[in-house]
Motif scaffolding. Structure first.
Motif, PDB file in Angstrom:
ATOM      1  N   ILE A 174       0.857  -1.186   0.000  1.00 37.49           N
ATOM      2  CA  ILE A 174       0.000   0.000   0.000  1.00 37.49           C
ATOM      3  C   ILE A 174       0.892   1.234   0.000  1.00 37.49           C
ATOM      4  N   ALA A 175       0.769   2.038  -1.053  1.00 37.74           N
ATOM      5  CA  ALA A 175       1.570   3.255  -1.175  1.00 37.74           C
ATOM      6  C   ALA A 175       0.698   4.480  -0.928  1.00 37.74           C
ATOM      7  N   SER A 176       1.278   5.485  -0.303  1.00 36.23           N
ATOM      8  CA  SER A 176       0.556   6.729  -0.041  1.00 36.23           C
ATOM      9  C   SER A 176       1.485   7.906  -0.315  1.00 36.23           C
ATOM     10  N   GLY A 177       1.079   8.777  -1.262  1.00 31.74           N
ATOM     11  CA  GLY A 177       1.841   9.990  -1.542  1.00 31.74           C
ATOM     12  C   GLY A 177       3.146   9.765  -2.278  1.00 31.74           C
ATOM     13  N   MET A 178       3.227   8.692  -3.083  1.00 31.26           N
ATOM     14  CA  MET A 178       4.459   8.416  -3.827  1.00 31.26           C
ATOM     15  C   MET A 178       4.683   9.472  -4.907  1.00 31.26           C
ATOM     16  N   ALA A 179       5.937   9.909  -5.054  1.00 33.02           N
ATOM     17  CA  ALA A 179       6.278  10.854  -6.119  1.00 33.02           C
ATOM     18  C   ALA A 179       6.154  10.157  -7.470  1.00 33.02           C
ATOM     19  N   LYS A 180       5.738  10.898  -8.484  1.00 34.42           N
ATOM     20  CA  LYS A 180       5.633  10.325  -9.818  1.00 34.42           C
ATOM     21  C   LYS A 180       7.016   9.949 -10.320  1.00 34.42           C
ATOM     22  N   PRO A 181       7.186   8.730 -10.845  1.00 34.69           N
ATOM     23  CA  PRO A 181       8.514   8.344 -11.346  1.00 34.69           C
ATOM     24  C   PRO A 181       8.882   9.148 -12.584  1.00 34.69           C
ATOM     25  N   PRO A 182      10.174   9.265 -12.890  1.00 35.22           N
ATOM     26  CA  PRO A 182      10.595   9.973 -14.112  1.00 35.22           C
ATOM     27  C   PRO A 182      10.036   9.297 -15.356  1.00 35.22           C
ATOM     28  N   GLU A 183       9.982  10.046 -16.447  1.00 37.64           N
ATOM     29  CA  GLU A 183       9.491   9.509 -17.712  1.00 37.64           C
ATOM     30  C   GLU A 183      10.272   8.249 -18.087  1.00 37.64           C
ATOM     31  N   GLY A 184       9.536   7.198 -18.456  1.00 39.60           N
ATOM     32  CA  GLY A 184      10.178   5.948 -18.853  1.00 39.60           C
ATOM     33  C   GLY A 184      10.580   5.063 -17.698  1.00 39.60           C
ATOM     34  N   LYS A 185      10.177   5.425 -16.478  1.00 36.69           N
ATOM     35  CA  LYS A 185      10.518   4.642 -15.299  1.00 36.69           C
ATOM     36  C   LYS A 185       9.248   4.188 -14.583  1.00 36.69           C
ATOM     37  N   VAL A 186       9.396   3.173 -13.749  1.00 39.09           N
ATOM     38  CA  VAL A 186       8.268   2.650 -12.987  1.00 39.09           C
ATOM     39  C   VAL A 186       8.794   2.099 -11.662  1.00 39.09           C
ATOM     40  N   TYR A 187       7.989   2.195 -10.615  1.00 35.17           N
ATOM     41  CA  TYR A 187       8.350   1.573  -9.347  1.00 35.17           C
ATOM     42  C   TYR A 187       8.076   0.072  -9.438  1.00 35.17           C
ATOM     43  N   GLN A 188       9.081  -0.729  -9.056  1.00 33.98           N
ATOM     44  CA  GLN A 188       8.918  -2.181  -9.080  1.00 33.98           C
ATOM     45  C   GLN A 188       9.041  -2.726  -7.667  1.00 33.98           C
ATOM     46  N   LEU A 189       8.206  -3.708  -7.348  1.00 27.93           N
ATOM     47  CA  LEU A 189       8.196  -4.350  -6.036  1.00 27.93           C
ATOM     48  C   LEU A 189       9.012  -5.641  -6.090  1.00 27.93           C
ATOM     49  N   TRP A 190       9.618  -5.970  -4.946  1.00 21.51           N
ATOM     50  CA  TRP A 190      10.454  -7.172  -4.851  1.00 21.51           C
ATOM     51  C   TRP A 190      10.226  -7.857  -3.514  1.00 21.51           C
ATOM     52  N   PHE A 191      10.281  -9.185  -3.518  1.00 23.58           N
ATOM     53  CA  PHE A 191      10.412  -9.953  -2.288  1.00 23.58           C
ATOM     54  C   PHE A 191      11.901 -10.190  -2.057  1.00 23.58           C
ATOM     55  N   THR A 192      12.350 -10.028  -0.825  1.00 24.93           N
ATOM     56  CA  THR A 192      13.741 -10.332  -0.506  1.00 24.93           C
ATOM     57  C   THR A 192      13.808 -11.687   0.173  1.00 24.93           C
ATOM     58  N   ASP A 193      14.629 -12.574  -0.383  1.00 20.97           N
ATOM     59  CA  ASP A 193      14.870 -13.909   0.185  1.00 20.97           C
ATOM     60  C   ASP A 193      16.352 -13.986   0.542  1.00 20.97           C
ATOM     61  N   GLY A 194      16.679 -13.632   1.758  1.00 22.20           N
ATOM     62  CA  GLY A 194      18.087 -13.578   2.133  1.00 22.20           C
ATOM     63  C   GLY A 194      18.779 -12.464   1.366  1.00 22.20           C
ATOM     64  N   ASP A 195      19.801 -12.837   0.579  1.00 23.18           N
ATOM     65  CA  ASP A 195      20.526 -11.849  -0.224  1.00 23.18           C
ATOM     66  C   ASP A 195      19.938 -11.698  -1.618  1.00 23.18           C
ATOM     67  N   GLN A 196      18.915 -12.462  -1.939  1.00 24.72           N
ATOM     68  CA  GLN A 196      18.311 -12.444  -3.262  1.00 24.72           C
ATOM     69  C   GLN A 196      17.017 -11.632  -3.265  1.00 24.72           C
ATOM     70  N   MET A 197      16.699 -11.040  -4.430  1.00 19.91           N
ATOM     71  CA  MET A 197      15.441 -10.328  -4.590  1.00 19.91           C
ATOM     72  C   MET A 197      14.737 -10.892  -5.817  1.00 19.91           C
ATOM     73  N   ARG A 198      13.449 -11.145  -5.683  1.00 19.53           N
ATOM     74  CA  ARG A 198      12.669 -11.666  -6.812  1.00 19.53           C
ATOM     75  C   ARG A 198      11.533 -10.706  -7.128  1.00 19.53           C
ATOM     76  N   PRO A 199      11.237 -10.546  -8.441  1.00 17.72           N
ATOM     77  CA  PRO A 199      10.191  -9.589  -8.847  1.00 17.72           C
ATOM     78  C   PRO A 199       8.845  -9.923  -8.224  1.00 17.72           C
ATOM     79  N   ALA A 200       8.124  -8.863  -7.822  1.00 16.13           N
ATOM     80  CA  ALA A 200       6.817  -9.071  -7.185  1.00 16.13           C
ATOM     81  C   ALA A 200       5.763  -8.110  -7.719  1.00 16.13           C
TER      82      ALA A 200
END
Length: 249
Positions: A174-200
């Motif tokens: 749940i995001a609240s008041g997030m700044a708009k990303p720059p043109e051509g960019k998007v916020y991506q979510l990740w799960f962290t599994d130890g030292d690894q991150m997987r797309p979410a």
């Protein structure tokens, strides 16, 4: 002026910009307090936009008046004062038929010009249904008996929260008041599994506040991260996280 008890029936007309000024003002005041109508408007607006992609020529100036004349006979039901889940579903289906009827009338007004095709209408309907299923899944996680939440500041006054239901193995960001990303960019979510991150999943770049059902199982993830990535997302993070949250146990 439409009576307050009739405001629930104006979702289709509002999505198609077919209300007069007084009706629009009254409906928008109602919309701010009625999540059912807000959801219907989002679905109908998306559907109308998808159907409009099939337009092959500019609409004539009198199109709006012609459409309104032809759909004047489309009947909308008055909602009961106590709205049940079943009645909400019936209103949504009725409003969707209203929007589709308007598109049919527009095609007739253009003298046979193809504004939409069956396949495109079917795709738009499927997209609306998928959006509703995702909203239902988000609500299930938020209302789960074992739901736990953790929050953090994201920067610039924004906040991010993660709600986890281990029983359903799902999480909602749940995001609240997030700044708009720059043109051509998007916020991506990740799960962290130890030292690894997987797309979410990806966030909607046009919305400062939103709830996102994270893709993939929570499993044994220890946290959640948010990074700024190119449109379409990345397989691995390419920037430092703008937010890191430890998942609640």
């Amino acid at each position: 002026m439409t009576a307050p008890t009739d405001l629930h029936t104006l979702t289709g007309a509002y999505a198609l910009d077919a209300l007069d000024e007084d009706e629009r003002v009254a409906f928008e005041q109602h919309l701010a307090k009625c999540e059912d109508c807000a959801q219907e408007v989002r679905e109908l607006t998306a559907t109308a936009g998808r159907l409009a992609l099939a337009a092959t020529m500019p609409a004539p100036p009198r199109l709006k008046a012609q459409v309104l004349e032809q759909i004047a006979g489309v009947r909308q039901e008055r909602p009961h004062s106590a709205v049940t889940a079943l009645s909400r579903t019936a209103r949504r289906g009725h409003a969707m038929r209203w929007a589709l009827a308007a598109c049919v009338a527009a095609a007739a007004a253009l003298g046979g010009t193809t504004l939409w095709q069956h396949q495109q209408a079917d795709e738009a309907r499927q997209q609306a249904e998928a959006a509703q299923r995702q909203a239902d899944q988000i609500n299930e996680v938020l209302a789960a008996p074992d739901a736990t939440v953790t929050s953090t500041a994201v920067g610039g006054g924004a906040r991010g929260s993660v709600v986890v239901s281990h029983d359903s193995d799902k999480a909602v960001f749940i995001a609240s008041g997030m700044a708009k990303p720059p043109e051509g960019k998007v916020y991506q979510l990740w799960f962290t599994d130890g030292d690894q991150m997987r797309p979410a999943g990806l966030m909607n770049p046009s919305r400062a506040s939103q709830s996102v059902l994270m893709t993939g199982a929570v499993d044994k993830a220890s946290g959640v991260g948010v990074t700024l990535e190119p449109d379409g997302g990345s397989k691995q993070p390419t920037t430092q996280p703008v937010a890191l949250l430890q998942l609640p146990a």
